[in-house]
Design a protein around this motif. Sequence first.
Motif, mmCIF file in Angstrom:
data_model
loop_
_atom_site.group_PDB
_atom_site.id
_atom_site.type_symbol
_atom_site.label_atom_id
_atom_site.label_comp_id
_atom_site.label_asym_id
_atom_site.label_seq_id
_atom_site.Cartn_x
_atom_site.Cartn_y
_atom_site.Cartn_z
ATOM 1 N N ALA A 100 77.317 26.617 -6.124
ATOM 2 C CA ALA A 100 78.050 27.399 -7.121
ATOM 3 C C ALA A 100 77.130 27.836 -8.256
ATOM 4 O O ALA A 100 77.247 28.960 -8.764
ATOM 5 C CB ALA A 100 79.219 26.583 -7.666
ATOM 6 N N LEU A 101 76.227 26.962 -8.640
ATOM 7 C CA LEU A 101 75.287 27.294 -9.705
ATOM 8 C C LEU A 101 74.348 28.405 -9.249
ATOM 9 O O LEU A 101 74.012 29.314 -10.027
ATOM 10 C CB LEU A 101 74.496 26.057 -10.109
ATOM 11 C CG LEU A 101 73.554 26.200 -11.309
ATOM 12 C CD1 LEU A 101 74.338 26.589 -12.552
ATOM 13 C CD2 LEU A 101 72.784 24.904 -11.549
ATOM 14 N N PHE A 102 73.916 28.342 -8.006
ATOM 15 C CA PHE A 102 73.038 29.381 -7.462
ATOM 16 C C PHE A 102 73.763 30.724 -7.408
ATOM 17 O O PHE A 102 73.200 31.763 -7.756
ATOM 18 C CB PHE A 102 72.559 28.978 -6.070
ATOM 19 C CG PHE A 102 71.714 30.022 -5.389
ATOM 20 C CD1 PHE A 102 70.515 30.431 -5.956
ATOM 21 C CD2 PHE A 102 72.122 30.579 -4.188
ATOM 22 C CE1 PHE A 102 69.731 31.394 -5.321
ATOM 23 C CE2 PHE A 102 71.349 31.538 -3.564
ATOM 24 C CZ PHE A 102 70.153 31.947 -4.137
ATOM 25 N N ILE A 103 75.019 30.709 -6.996
ATOM 26 C CA ILE A 103 75.804 31.942 -6.944
ATOM 27 C C ILE A 103 75.954 32.535 -8.344
ATOM 28 O O ILE A 103 75.794 33.745 -8.548
ATOM 29 C CB ILE A 103 77.184 31.678 -6.312
ATOM 30 C CG1 ILE A 103 77.023 31.295 -4.837
ATOM 31 C CG2 ILE A 103 78.089 32.899 -6.447
ATOM 32 C CD1 ILE A 103 78.315 30.843 -4.176
ATOM 33 N N GLY A 104 76.255 31.682 -9.318
ATOM 34 C CA GLY A 104 76.390 32.154 -10.685
ATOM 35 C C GLY A 104 75.095 32.722 -11.231
ATOM 36 O O GLY A 104 75.087 33.750 -11.922
ATOM 37 N N ALA A 105 73.968 32.063 -10.913
ATOM 38 C CA ALA A 105 72.675 32.546 -11.374
ATOM 39 C C ALA A 105 72.352 33.905 -10.759
ATOM 40 O O ALA A 105 71.835 34.805 -11.437
ATOM 41 C CB ALA A 105 71.586 31.534 -11.025
ATOM 42 N N CYS A 106 72.667 34.077 -9.480
ATOM 43 C CA CYS A 106 72.416 35.358 -8.820
ATOM 44 C C CYS A 106 73.300 36.455 -9.397
ATOM 45 O O CYS A 106 72.877 37.611 -9.530
ATOM 46 C CB CYS A 106 72.647 35.234 -7.309
ATOM 47 S SG CYS A 106 71.344 34.325 -6.446
ATOM 48 N N ALA A 165 77.763 37.769 -3.826
ATOM 49 C CA ALA A 165 78.207 37.707 -2.434
ATOM 50 C C ALA A 165 77.053 37.352 -1.504
ATOM 51 O O ALA A 165 77.212 36.576 -0.548
ATOM 52 C CB ALA A 165 78.831 39.045 -2.022
ATOM 53 N N VAL A 166 75.876 37.912 -1.774
ATOM 54 C CA VAL A 166 74.691 37.590 -0.974
ATOM 55 C C VAL A 166 74.334 36.113 -1.126
ATOM 56 O O VAL A 166 74.025 35.422 -0.139
ATOM 57 C CB VAL A 166 73.507 38.484 -1.394
ATOM 58 C CG1 VAL A 166 72.192 37.940 -0.847
ATOM 59 C CG2 VAL A 166 73.724 39.912 -0.915
ATOM 60 N N ALA A 167 74.386 35.608 -2.365
ATOM 61 C CA ALA A 167 74.073 34.192 -2.597
ATOM 62 C C ALA A 167 75.073 33.293 -1.889
ATOM 63 O O ALA A 167 74.702 32.245 -1.333
ATOM 64 C CB ALA A 167 74.077 33.909 -4.102
ATOM 65 N N TRP A 168 76.347 33.675 -1.895
ATOM 66 C CA TRP A 168 77.379 32.897 -1.197
ATOM 67 C C TRP A 168 77.166 32.908 0.317
ATOM 68 O O TRP A 168 77.310 31.892 0.976
ATOM 69 C CB TRP A 168 78.752 33.466 -1.528
ATOM 70 C CG TRP A 168 79.841 32.920 -0.664
ATOM 71 C CD1 TRP A 168 80.470 31.718 -0.784
ATOM 72 C CD2 TRP A 168 80.425 33.563 0.489
ATOM 73 N NE1 TRP A 168 81.416 31.565 0.215
ATOM 74 C CE2 TRP A 168 81.401 32.692 1.005
ATOM 75 C CE3 TRP A 168 80.213 34.801 1.109
ATOM 76 C CZ2 TRP A 168 82.166 33.004 2.127
ATOM 77 C CZ3 TRP A 168 80.976 35.118 2.230
ATOM 78 C CH2 TRP A 168 81.938 34.224 2.722
ATOM 79 N N ARG A 169 76.775 34.061 0.845
ATOM 80 C CA ARG A 169 76.620 34.197 2.296
ATOM 81 C C ARG A 169 75.387 33.464 2.821
ATOM 82 O O ARG A 169 75.445 32.776 3.840
ATOM 83 C CB ARG A 169 76.532 35.682 2.655
ATOM 84 C CG ARG A 169 76.084 35.992 4.083
ATOM 85 C CD ARG A 169 77.061 35.476 5.113
ATOM 86 N NE ARG A 169 76.630 35.826 6.446
ATOM 87 C CZ ARG A 169 75.730 35.169 7.158
ATOM 88 N NH1 ARG A 169 75.154 34.086 6.632
ATOM 89 N NH2 ARG A 169 75.400 35.559 8.378
ATOM 90 N N PHE A 170 74.270 33.549 2.118
ATOM 91 C CA PHE A 170 73.013 33.016 2.645
ATOM 92 C C PHE A 170 72.639 31.665 2.062
ATOM 93 O O PHE A 170 71.837 30.948 2.657
ATOM 94 C CB PHE A 170 71.876 34.017 2.409
ATOM 95 C CG PHE A 170 72.007 35.282 3.204
ATOM 96 C CD1 PHE A 170 71.610 35.327 4.525
ATOM 97 C CD2 PHE A 170 72.547 36.424 2.643
ATOM 98 C CE1 PHE A 170 71.733 36.484 5.274
ATOM 99 C CE2 PHE A 170 72.666 37.594 3.371
ATOM 100 C CZ PHE A 170 72.270 37.620 4.694
ATOM 101 N N GLY A 171 73.171 31.314 0.896
ATOM 102 C CA GLY A 171 72.769 30.074 0.270
ATOM 103 C C GLY A 171 71.369 30.176 -0.300
ATOM 104 O O GLY A 171 70.683 31.199 -0.179
#
Length: 295
Positions: free
Chosen positions: A12-18, A122-128
Amino acid sequence: MSLIDVFAAQPALFIGACALVGLLVGSFLNVVIHRLPVMLERQWRLECARLAPGSEAGAAEERFNLVVPRSACPACRAPITAWQNIPILSYLALRGRCAACRAPISVRYPLVEALTGVLSAAVAWRFGFGAPAGAALVLTWFLIALTFIDLDTQYLPDNLTLPLLWLGLLVSLTGTAGTQASIPVDLRSSVLGYLCLWSVYQLFRLATGKEGMGYGDFKLLGALGAWLGWQLILPIVLVAAACGALVGALVLAIQGRTRATPLAFGPYLAASGWLMLLCGHEIVARYLGLFAGRP
């Protein structure tokens, strides 16, 4: 614990950062979308002037690129300060108007910023967290810039399509044959994704004497083939053509134009390519699965 470990452990933190990085990149893309066509027009005008004997046209034009001059209000030329350039928030704080002359600011600026932030998330959520996400983000940002430039000018500049093509081939050097990940593909799929498209384009031109699509559209599709592999070229074209036909028919009906009216096809290729980036292999696998075991 390093930042890399935190992002790897906290999706979640990575998605938010992206998403946050996407907002900032979207602000820069607004500059690219506005300035790159102007830069190219000035370059073409200067080259034409050089062909005219004794002409010095364009020599006195001020320096203009992605950095210089400083961003300013197009109505009153007041410089835009740093706090007036915060993605989305500045637009809301200024209520969509210039701080100096109160001239309206196009809503497309926050739209591009928001779109870039959402697609990046969305890209961060899809690929991690990992290299595939980084590559997918770069591809996404290129596609956004190309989409809006094509909408404005019906032109897909080589300054973006060709670097995108070569980046796709370079990224494929890290890919592995036989994987189901949409990015990075292996080098063989990447090269074939470009070469087979080139062959189809040339054969169609030789057979009919016409170009099956704009040359910029062909380069964009070639770049998508280099990024996503030859397996996804046909789905990209089919989805883009279907969406383009539907939206084009609606636009022509609403605006009362004829079929001879040129319409930008690049945005549909870009949108279709991005969709295939996220779930193209799954779509193809499910489609082929419908026919598995049938006589």
